[in-house]
Scaffold this motif. Structure first.
Motif, PDB file in Angstrom:
ATOM      1  N   GLN A 159      -0.914 -11.555  -8.470  1.00 60.13           N
ATOM      2  CA  GLN A 159       0.456 -11.225  -8.108  1.00 60.13           C
ATOM      3  C   GLN A 159       0.412 -10.157  -7.014  1.00 60.13           C
ATOM      4  N   LEU A 160       0.774 -10.539  -5.804  1.00 56.65           N
ATOM      5  CA  LEU A 160       0.730  -9.609  -4.692  1.00 56.65           C
ATOM      6  C   LEU A 160       1.910  -8.652  -4.745  1.00 56.65           C
ATOM      7  N   LEU A 161       1.692  -7.471  -4.195  1.00 48.59           N
ATOM      8  CA  LEU A 161       2.773  -6.493  -4.099  1.00 48.59           C
ATOM      9  C   LEU A 161       3.909  -7.062  -3.261  1.00 48.59           C
ATOM     10  N   SER A 162       5.140  -6.781  -3.675  1.00 44.55           N
ATOM     11  CA  SER A 162       6.316  -7.183  -2.908  1.00 44.55           C
ATOM     12  C   SER A 162       6.267  -6.503  -1.545  1.00 44.55           C
ATOM     13  N   LYS A 192       1.606 -15.715  -0.792  1.00 50.11           N
ATOM     14  CA  LYS A 192       0.292 -16.080  -0.254  1.00 50.11           C
ATOM     15  C   LYS A 192       0.186 -17.572   0.033  1.00 50.11           C
ATOM     16  N   LEU A 200      -3.421  -4.088   0.724  1.00 48.20           N
ATOM     17  CA  LEU A 200      -2.044  -4.279   1.192  1.00 48.20           C
ATOM     18  C   LEU A 200      -1.225  -2.988   1.173  1.00 48.20           C
ATOM     19  N   LYS A 201      -1.589  -2.056   0.301  1.00 48.10           N
ATOM     20  CA  LYS A 201      -0.756  -0.853   0.144  1.00 48.10           C
ATOM     21  C   LYS A 201      -0.578  -0.081   1.450  1.00 48.10           C
ATOM     22  N   GLU A 206      -8.220  -9.655  -7.092  1.00 49.45           N
ATOM     23  CA  GLU A 206      -7.239  -8.757  -7.704  1.00 49.45           C
ATOM     24  C   GLU A 206      -7.075  -7.480  -6.886  1.00 49.45           C
ATOM     25  N   GLU A 207      -8.049  -7.176  -6.040  1.00 48.95           N
ATOM     26  CA  GLU A 207      -8.009  -5.941  -5.259  1.00 48.95           C
ATOM     27  C   GLU A 207      -7.335  -6.107  -3.898  1.00 48.95           C
ATOM     28  N   ASN A 212      -4.309  -6.038  -3.407  1.00 52.79           N
ATOM     29  CA  ASN A 212      -3.204  -5.082  -3.355  1.00 52.79           C
ATOM     30  C   ASN A 212      -3.652  -3.699  -2.894  1.00 52.79           C
TER      31      ASN A 212
END
Length: 236
Positions: free
Chosen positions: A27-30, A34, A108-109, A102-103, A105
């Motif tokens: 689940q990617l950050l809003s 993908k 992406l931050k 999983e990393e 995000n």
């Protein structure tokens, strides 16, 4: 916002479905969604069957499958994937299990917070699991990163990392030439020359493979990387 996940694959029948399963489940950050693009670089095993089987079992997944009829190398597979990518940002995911999707995000931050155009995931920044394997490989990686930094004037800790997240328009604006493992120093040199580029680095986990488990990079690739650092570092 769309993240294009580029998955180059060569003889990865044992791991490709597990990688795709992990990519599906993250689940990617809003506000990110993908798409997944697999490029089969003329595998000699059942990689194609494995990908198509996964595709048929997950019809709602945004998964594109592309294939080279002749083996051209990882860099060439990436070039094919980049051309096909529709996303605002692009990241590379190897088809083995050395890196954990999983990393994503973590990378992406800095993008979401408006700080970065490019984010590298470093295996050497500490704080995350790192399989203990080859001493000379780690020394070689650090030496290549050091040499690359001398030419780019960056202070990266892991130029050779698979996890590189790019703003798509910047990446597609580069003329990339390297067909095999020379992609890493080439793209680093060329991205570093973009005026005003904002490059960040975050720590990621690394679950490395042995050669018996399917690791492919070797000392010849190291010499090619040195050549590429010199060539592209000097403006090639």
């Amino acid at each position: 916002m769309l993240l294009s996940v580029i998955v180059p694959a060569y003889n990865e029948e044992k791991t490709i479905q597990r990688v795709l399963s992990r990519l599906e489940s993250i689940q990617l950050l809003s506000p990110f969604e993908k798409e997944i693009i697999v490029i089969n670089d003329c595998s000699k095993d059942q990689t194609e069957r494995a990908v198509k089987e996964f595709q048929s079992l997950h019809p709602n997944l945004d998964l594109t499958y592309l294939k080279h009829e002749v083996n051209q190398g990882k860099g060439a597979a990436l070039h094919t994937g980049f051309r096909a990518a529709k996303g605002d940002y692009i990241i590379v995911q190897d088809a083995d299990l050395e890196y954990d999707p999983e990393e994503f995000n973590l990378l992406l931050k800095p993008i979401i917070n408006g700080y970065a155009d490019v984010v590298y995931g470093s295996r050497f920044m500490g704080g995350r699991p790192h399989r203990i394997l080859f001493f000379w490989h780690s020394i070689g990686n650090k030496m290549l990163t050091f040499a690359s930094n001398m030419f780019t004037n960056l202070n990266l800790t892991d130029m050779e990392t698979c996890y590189k997240l790019f703003r798509a328009d910047l990446l597609k604006g580069l003329k990339l030439e390297e067909k095999r493992f020379g992609f890493e120093p080439e793209v680093t040199a060329k991205i570093s020359r973009i005026k005003g580029i904002r490059i960040y680095e975050v720590g990621v986990s690394y679950y490395g493979r042995t050669y018996e488990e399917g690791k492919k990079i070797n000392w010849k690739d190291g010499f090619r990387a040195i050549y590429c650092i010199l060539k592209y570092g000097l403006g090639g």
